[in-house]
Design a protein around this motif. Structure first.
Motif, PDB file in Angstrom:
ATOM      1  N   LEU A  20      34.676  34.532  31.832  1.00  0.00           N
ATOM      2  CA  LEU A  20      34.721  35.316  30.603  1.00  0.00           C
ATOM      3  C   LEU A  20      36.043  36.060  30.446  1.00  0.00           C
ATOM      4  O   LEU A  20      36.331  36.598  29.370  1.00  0.00           O
ATOM      5  N   ALA A  21      36.846  36.107  31.509  1.00  0.00           N
ATOM      6  CA  ALA A  21      38.117  36.834  31.453  1.00  0.00           C
ATOM      7  C   ALA A  21      39.116  36.118  30.546  1.00  0.00           C
ATOM      8  O   ALA A  21      39.113  34.890  30.424  1.00  0.00           O
ATOM      9  N   ASP A  25      44.473  37.551  32.112  1.00  0.00           N
ATOM     10  CA  ASP A  25      43.917  38.585  32.976  1.00  0.00           C
ATOM     11  C   ASP A  25      43.899  38.150  34.435  1.00  0.00           C
ATOM     12  O   ASP A  25      44.027  36.964  34.758  1.00  0.00           O
ATOM     13  N   ARG A  26      43.732  39.132  35.315  1.00  0.00           N
ATOM     14  CA  ARG A  26      43.602  38.886  36.755  1.00  0.00           C
ATOM     15  C   ARG A  26      42.368  39.633  37.239  1.00  0.00           C
ATOM     16  O   ARG A  26      42.351  40.869  37.240  1.00  0.00           O
ATOM     17  N   VAL A  27      41.322  38.905  37.633  1.00  0.00           N
ATOM     18  CA  VAL A  27      40.067  39.535  38.034  1.00  0.00           C
ATOM     19  C   VAL A  27      39.620  38.986  39.379  1.00  0.00           C
ATOM     20  O   VAL A  27      39.984  37.872  39.769  1.00  0.00           O
ATOM     21  N   GLY A  28      38.824  39.779  40.096  1.00  0.00           N
ATOM     22  CA  GLY A  28      38.265  39.322  41.351  1.00  0.00           C
ATOM     23  C   GLY A  28      38.658  40.190  42.527  1.00  0.00           C
ATOM     24  O   GLY A  28      39.015  41.363  42.371  1.00  0.00           O
ATOM     25  N   LEU A  29      38.612  39.611  43.715  1.00  0.00           N
ATOM     26  CA  LEU A  29      38.904  40.337  44.950  1.00  0.00           C
ATOM     27  C   LEU A  29      40.416  40.474  45.113  1.00  0.00           C
ATOM     28  O   LEU A  29      41.123  39.479  45.229  1.00  0.00           O
ATOM     29  N   ILE A  30      40.888  41.711  45.139  1.00  0.00           N
ATOM     30  CA  ILE A  30      42.317  41.996  45.231  1.00  0.00           C
ATOM     31  C   ILE A  30      42.756  42.157  46.678  1.00  0.00           C
ATOM     32  O   ILE A  30      43.818  41.697  47.077  1.00  0.00           O
ATOM     33  N   HIS A 101      37.598  43.016  34.842  1.00  0.00           N
ATOM     34  CA  HIS A 101      38.330  43.573  33.704  1.00  0.00           C
ATOM     35  C   HIS A 101      37.800  43.002  32.384  1.00  0.00           C
ATOM     36  O   HIS A 101      36.726  43.396  31.924  1.00  0.00           O
ATOM     37  N   THR A 102      38.522  42.057  31.787  1.00  0.00           N
ATOM     38  CA  THR A 102      38.053  41.550  30.492  1.00  0.00           C
ATOM     39  C   THR A 102      36.765  40.746  30.622  1.00  0.00           C
ATOM     40  O   THR A 102      36.046  40.582  29.629  1.00  0.00           O
ATOM     41  N   ASN A 103      36.462  40.248  31.813  1.00  0.00           N
ATOM     42  CA  ASN A 103      35.149  39.621  32.012  1.00  0.00           C
ATOM     43  C   ASN A 103      34.036  40.661  31.921  1.00  0.00           C
ATOM     44  O   ASN A 103      32.950  40.389  31.392  1.00  0.00           O
ATOM     45  N   ALA A 104      34.302  41.879  32.415  1.00  0.00           N
ATOM     46  CA  ALA A 104      33.316  42.953  32.278  1.00  0.00           C
ATOM     47  C   ALA A 104      33.299  43.512  30.860  1.00  0.00           C
ATOM     48  O   ALA A 104      32.281  44.039  30.411  1.00  0.00           O
ATOM     49  N   ASP A 105      34.407  43.401  30.140  1.00  0.00           N
ATOM     50  CA  ASP A 105      34.411  43.809  28.725  1.00  0.00           C
ATOM     51  C   ASP A 105      33.425  42.960  27.924  1.00  0.00           C
ATOM     52  O   ASP A 105      32.672  43.473  27.088  1.00  0.00           O
TER      53      ASP A 105
END
Length: 273
Positions: A20-21, A25-30, A101-105
């Motif tokens: 969904l991001a 965007d950059r999402v996940g385990l940092i 991030h945008t996946n949670a948006d």
């Protein structure tokens, strides 16, 4: 009791699917080793030094944030740089960092839904739908129309307190009912809120010219919150989800530290705008 970091990451990605991001965007385990045990989690909006200090003080082994640490690539993580220093602090204290991030948006029960619920909207749907339940922003209605001035006051009371407060643009005495929302920066959705028939659009980080030019064209009126305040209602929702998912294995804590960059709003006395 504890659980592997990989199990928590799996659950977070089930609720906030990475697909969904947005492409940028950059999402996940940092940071963090998937096999590491976790028994305390801290959920916050921003991966900043004061949040890391809170995690260390509370003994968390995982920090879940809305915002990514690096949205763009980097070649250096030296501790001489604020972000590099944060990476060192995470590793030195055995703390993992994950972001949605945008996946949670866009996700059901994500940032947009939490903001809509916080300001009292009913019958909500995605403002820019991916399907019936997911997509960017939300639009809904109030249980009864009220003047913009009264609704703006309600929004200010519904969001967490921060020094900058909110800004309101439009006819303060006009009745409003249809409300569009988007957590965080939202001027790219101004036209979408108008097409959807919103009386008011709530977001953050509105710039002078886009806001001014938009209001010249009429509704929706604008309520500009701060970035942190508009997204914080997601924090307890995410924390509750994790606690309910692993009730015996972990303790999930909520960060209430205001991480907006603004320290105060100072207005001149005895002067009219």
């Amino acid at each position: 009791m504890s659980i592997k970091l990989s199990s928590i990451v799996k659950r977070l990605e089930e609720v906030y699917p990475p697909n969904l991001a947005e492409d940028w965007d950059r999402v996940g385990l940092i940071a963090g080793r998937p096999s590491s045990p976790v028994d305390k989690v801290l959920v916050a909006v921003d991966p900043v030094e004061k949040v890391l200090a809170e995690a260390v003080a509370k003994g968390a082994q995982l920090v879940v944030t809305h915002h990514p640490l690096y949205l763009r690539g980097t070649s250096f993580v030296a501790a001489t740089d604020p972000k590099g220093s944060l990476v060192h602090g995470l590793i030195e204290n055995g703390i993992a960092l994950f972001n949605a991030h945008t996946n949670a948006d866009s996700a059901t029960g994500g940032v947009a839904d939490c903001l809509a619920q916080a300001v009292g909207l009913e019958d909500t749907r995605p403002l820019i739908p991916l399907d019936e339940h997911t997509g960017s922003g939300r639009i809904g209605r109030l249980s009864a129309p009220m003047p913009l001035r009264e609704f703006a006051s309600k929004v200010a009371q519904s969001l967490p307190a921060c020094p900058a407060g909110i800004l309101v643009g439009g006819d303060l005495d006009a009745p409003v009912s249809a409300i569009a929302v988007s957590g965080g920066s939202g001027d790219s959705f101004l036209a979408d809120a108008r097409r959807a028939g919103a009386d008011v659009y709530i977001c953050a980080d509105l710039r002078h010219h886009p806001a001014s030019e938009h209001l010249e064209g009429g509704k929706p009126y604008l309520i500009c919150a701060t970035h942190w305040a508009s997204e914080w209602p997601w924090v307890p929702k995410c924390a509750n989800m994790l606690q309910e998912s692993f009730p015996e294995e972990i303790e999930v804590m909520i960060s209430r530290i205001c991480t907006d960059p603004w320290a105060a709003r100072i207005t001149p006395e005895n002067k009219d705008c």
